[in-house]
Write an enzyme that holds these catalytic residues in place. Structure first.
Site, PDB file in Angstrom:
ATOM      1  N   HIS A 267      15.398  29.384 -40.409  1.00 41.71           N
ATOM      2  CA  HIS A 267      15.005  30.140 -39.203  1.00 41.71           C
ATOM      3  C   HIS A 267      14.413  31.467 -39.678  1.00 41.71           C
ATOM      4  CE1 HIS A 267      14.940  31.438 -35.149  1.00 41.71           C
ATOM      5  NE2 HIS A 267      16.228  31.632 -34.896  1.00 41.71           N
ATOM      6  N   HIS A 308       7.146  23.512 -38.529  1.00 41.62           N
ATOM      7  CA  HIS A 308       7.842  24.063 -37.373  1.00 41.62           C
ATOM      8  C   HIS A 308       8.351  22.918 -36.510  1.00 41.62           C
ATOM      9  CE1 HIS A 308       8.734  26.475 -33.832  1.00 41.62           C
ATOM     10  NE2 HIS A 308       8.770  27.483 -34.676  1.00 41.62           N
ATOM     11  N   ASP A 365       6.163  32.995 -40.291  1.00 40.34           N
ATOM     12  CA  ASP A 365       6.881  33.681 -41.364  1.00 40.34           C
ATOM     13  C   ASP A 365       6.140  33.670 -42.680  1.00 40.34           C
ATOM     14  OD1 ASP A 365       8.949  34.581 -39.867  1.00 40.34           O
ATOM     15  OD2 ASP A 365      10.056  32.711 -40.017  1.00 40.34           O
TER      16      ASP A 365
HETATM   17  N1  CMC Z   1       7.954  21.616 -47.102  1.00 41.77           N
HETATM   18  C1  CMC Z   1       7.925  20.298 -47.444  1.00 41.77           C
HETATM   19  N2  CMC Z   1       8.199  19.298 -46.575  1.00 41.77           N
HETATM   20  C2  CMC Z   1       8.539  19.640 -45.334  1.00 41.77           C
HETATM   21  C3  CMC Z   1       8.590  20.973 -44.899  1.00 41.77           C
HETATM   22  C4  CMC Z   1       8.291  21.989 -45.842  1.00 41.77           C
HETATM   23  N3  CMC Z   1       8.328  23.282 -45.484  1.00 41.77           N
HETATM   24  N4  CMC Z   1       8.966  21.031 -43.601  1.00 41.77           N
HETATM   25  C5  CMC Z   1       9.138  19.758 -43.215  1.00 41.77           C
HETATM   26  N5  CMC Z   1       8.873  18.896 -44.257  1.00 41.77           N
HETATM   27  C6  CMC Z   1       8.864  17.438 -44.205  1.00 41.77           C
HETATM   28  C7  CMC Z   1      10.269  16.860 -44.164  1.00 41.77           C
HETATM   29  O1  CMC Z   1      10.759  16.592 -45.465  1.00 41.77           O
HETATM   30  C8  CMC Z   1      10.044  15.603 -43.345  1.00 41.77           C
HETATM   31  O2  CMC Z   1       9.427  14.639 -44.182  1.00 41.77           O
HETATM   32  P1  CMC Z   1       9.692  13.053 -43.936  1.00 41.77           P
HETATM   33  O3  CMC Z   1       9.152  12.758 -42.574  1.00 41.77           O
HETATM   34  O4  CMC Z   1       8.975  12.382 -45.042  1.00 41.77           O
HETATM   35  O5  CMC Z   1      11.192  12.885 -44.023  1.00 41.77           O
HETATM   36  C9  CMC Z   1       9.007  16.017 -42.306  1.00 41.77           C
HETATM   37  O6  CMC Z   1       8.254  17.068 -42.955  1.00 41.77           O
HETATM   38  C10 CMC Z   1       9.600  16.532 -41.008  1.00 41.77           C
HETATM   39  O7  CMC Z   1      10.521  17.583 -41.324  1.00 41.77           O
HETATM   40  P2  CMC Z   1      11.863  17.908 -40.520  1.00 41.77           P
HETATM   41  O8  CMC Z   1      12.793  18.637 -41.414  1.00 41.77           O
HETATM   42  O9  CMC Z   1      12.344  16.647 -39.874  1.00 41.77           O
HETATM   43  O10 CMC Z   1      11.295  18.857 -39.388  1.00 41.77           O
HETATM   44  P3  CMC Z   1      12.155  19.837 -38.477  1.00 41.77           P
HETATM   45  O11 CMC Z   1      11.414  19.975 -37.216  1.00 41.77           O
HETATM   46  O12 CMC Z   1      13.569  19.379 -38.394  1.00 41.77           O
HETATM   47  O13 CMC Z   1      12.181  21.201 -39.298  1.00 41.77           O
HETATM   48  C11 CMC Z   1      11.602  23.344 -40.124  1.00 41.77           C
HETATM   49  C12 CMC Z   1      11.383  22.309 -39.020  1.00 41.77           C
HETATM   50  C13 CMC Z   1      10.903  24.639 -39.743  1.00 41.77           C
HETATM   51  C14 CMC Z   1      13.112  23.636 -40.261  1.00 41.77           C
HETATM   52  C15 CMC Z   1      11.043  22.786 -41.451  1.00 41.77           C
HETATM   53  O14 CMC Z   1       9.667  22.541 -41.341  1.00 41.77           O
HETATM   54  C16 CMC Z   1      11.329  23.708 -42.644  1.00 41.77           C
HETATM   55  O15 CMC Z   1      12.400  23.623 -43.235  1.00 41.77           O
HETATM   56  N6  CMC Z   1      10.363  24.639 -42.971  1.00 41.77           N
HETATM   57  C17 CMC Z   1      10.587  25.611 -44.011  1.00 41.77           C
HETATM   58  C18 CMC Z   1      11.399  26.776 -43.458  1.00 41.77           C
HETATM   59  C19 CMC Z   1      10.598  27.653 -42.524  1.00 41.77           C
HETATM   60  O16 CMC Z   1       9.479  28.036 -42.825  1.00 41.77           O
HETATM   61  N7  CMC Z   1      11.228  28.020 -41.393  1.00 41.77           N
HETATM   62  C20 CMC Z   1      10.620  28.972 -40.425  1.00 41.77           C
HETATM   63  C21 CMC Z   1      10.307  28.325 -39.133  1.00 41.77           C
HETATM   64  S1  CMC Z   1       9.238  29.334 -38.098  1.00 41.77           S
HETATM   65  C22 CMC Z   1      10.138  30.740 -37.691  1.00 41.77           C
HETATM   66  C23 CMC Z   1      11.408  30.474 -36.970  1.00 41.77           C
HETATM   67  O17 CMC Z   1      11.443  29.704 -36.016  1.00 41.77           O
HETATM   68  O18 CMC Z   1      12.379  31.098 -37.327  1.00 41.77           O
END
Ligand code: CMC
Length: 430
Positions: A267, A308, A365
């Site tokens: 987050h 996201h 971010d």
């Molecule tokens: N790098 C590499 N792979 C990723 C990333 C990433 N940053 N984010 C998602 N994926 C992949 C993930 O492994 C999955 O792959 P597969 O379908 O093959 O299993 C797919 O993309 C979907 O990911 P998810 O984890 O199911 O997606 P989510 O909606 O649960 O998570 C997220 C969203 C923001 C937590 C995630 O994208 C992440 O961890 N990003 C990095 C941390 C980040 O930048 N967070 C800030 C978010 S914006 C500000 C805020 O809201 O606070």
């Protein structure tokens, strides 16, 4: 409206239920499953709230597929081009943009609540010098309920409003005090002749021995970042504020819980994690390797600042902030090898199939960390910056929740996977 058919795994029987639809002004309808358990004996299972609306809210609207973000109906692009953070805070809290007189009164109130209680200095001095500023901020904001316990009647609209003003006003003062304590500098009192963002930058960087030379682009960039971070509907920290608020907890305790939720790297902690990641990559030549590592599920490494939960095309905040990012770097004449790494990483990920297929774009971010670094805000303060801005959203949601007559305590159910009933065995026979 719709019937939902599903199988119970143990009996393989199908159940049909009529579920009423709940509609908002725009966006998908939601199925009201409140009576589902009573009628079918089943819960729903939705870890991470992938398809679950937890409340009605009239504050912020997001269309993740179209890349739309609106506060109280106003597109974020218009607000970031024309408004300022305090006006946005007023809008989030009150539902309408202020008239000149209303704004002036609001600004006066916020400005005249910026001082922190002198005892807060002693409270902060209890921390070890190397405490993370998020740890200090979280504790300091929770402690406000001890400082202002005579004005935390959650059923009194005047108390609720005062808490909102106090939080928005004091958050930058306390945040800057946490930072200065961590580096051993004397805490600065707020200078009320300055605007909200310039005042904060003064409290961060001014030293008693010489005047502060501050570029106007620094306040402008900060104001924009604060507008973009001010609210984001039911994200993890806001949902936490609401969950805590649903118990009847006071606004300072609720917002402190939101700060704790924000801290995580998935987050708000992502902006700090972005800079740590860039430092780890270290060199533009290593960007390719980092992208490959992020694609390898066994590496446990993700590209911080990418992806996201809601935005699957682009993050509209990232689009706005990217332009400001280049402006800040240009106007401040900043040249930093880490920023070259960031730009190379952005370019490499945007044309990589893994990221394209999964719709992973730089989020807000990714760029905010780069701007903060250019403004010389230390990395461990990045999430604190996010918290200052999001306070406007958190407290608006908390007030909306308190003013909603049918608010219930938040209490999710679970699917139990532990041992079934068994008899206690005395220790000597185990
Ligand atoms: N790098 C590499 N792979 C990723 C990333 C990433 N940053 N984010 C998602 N994926 C992949 C993930 O492994 C999955 O792959 P597969 O379908 O093959 O299993 C797919 O993309 C979907 O990911 P998810 O984890 O199911 O997606 P989510 O909606 O649960 O998570 C997220 C969203 C923001 C937590 C995630 O994208 C992440 O961890 N990003 C990095 C941390 C980040 O930048 N967070 C800030 C978010 S914006 C500000 C805020 O809201 O606070």
């Amino acid at each position: 409206m719709t019937d939902a058919n599903y199988k119970l795994t143990d009996e393989a029987r199908r159940i049909s239920v009529d579920l009423p639809a709940v509609r908002g002004t725009v966006g998908p309808a939601a199925l009201d499953i409140g009576k589902l358990y009573r009628e079918t004996g089943c819960f729903t299972f939705d870890p991470g709230f992938m398809s679950t609306a937890s409340c009605r809210s009239a504050i912020t609207y997001i269309d993740g597929d179209a890349g739309v973000l609106m506060y109280r109906g106003y597109p974020i692009e218009q607000l970031s081009a024309n408004s300022n953070f305090l006006e946005v805070a007023y809008l989030l809290l009150n539902g309408e943009l202020p008239t000149a007189a209303e704004f002036s009164e609001f600004e006066h109130e916020v400005t005249h609540h910026t001082m922190m209680h002198e005892s807060m200095r002693f409270f902060l001095r209890g921390f070890h010098h190397d405490a993370h500023p998020m740890a200090m901020l979280c504790a300091a904001i929770a402690s406000l309920s001890a400082f202002y316990h005579d004005k935390i009647d959650i059923n009194d609209p005047a108390h609720r409003k005062l808490a909102a003003i106090r939080l928005i006003a004091k958050m930058p003062t306390i945040a800057a005090a946490c930072y200065r304590y961590s580096i051993g500098w004397p805490m600065r009192y707020p200078r009320n002749n300055l605007d909200y963002c310039t005042r904060f930058l003064h409290m961060m960087f001014e030293v008693p021995s010489e005047p502060l030379d501050l570029s106007p682009v620094a306040s402008k960039a900060l104001d924009l970042l604060f507008i973009l971070h001010a609210d984001h509907e039911q994200n993890a920290s806001t949902s936490t504020v609401r969950l805590v608020g649903s118990t009847g907890a006071n606004p300072y305790a609720s917002v402190a819980a939101g700060i704790a939720a924000l801290w995580g790297p998935a987050h708000g902690g992502a902006n700090e994690a972005v800079l740590k990641m860039l430092a780890e990559i270290g060199d533009v030549k290593s960007v390719g390797k980092a992208v490959e590592r992020a694609k390898d599920k066994n590496s446990g490494f993700r590209l911080m600042g990418f992806g996201h939960r809601v935005y699957k095309n682009f993050d509209p905040r990232a689009k706005i902030i990217r332009t400001m990012c280049y402006r800040v770097l240009d106007e401040l004449g900043v040249s930093d090898p880490l920023l070259d790494v960031a730009m190379k990483l952005e370019e490499a990920a945007l044309k990589d199939d893994y990221f394209i297929e999964r719709k992973l774009y730089p989020n807000v971010d990714f760029y905010s960390g780069i701007i903060y670094k250019a403004l010389k805000i230390p990395t461990e303060m990045f999430t604190v910056m996010f918290a200052i801005a999001r306070t406007a959203g958190w407290i608006s949601h908390w007030i909306e929740q308190q003013e909603t007559p049918d608010t219930k305590i938040g209490r999710p159910r679970q699917v139990y996977t532990g041992a079934i009933e068994r008899d206690y065995r005395p220790i000597e026979v185990r």
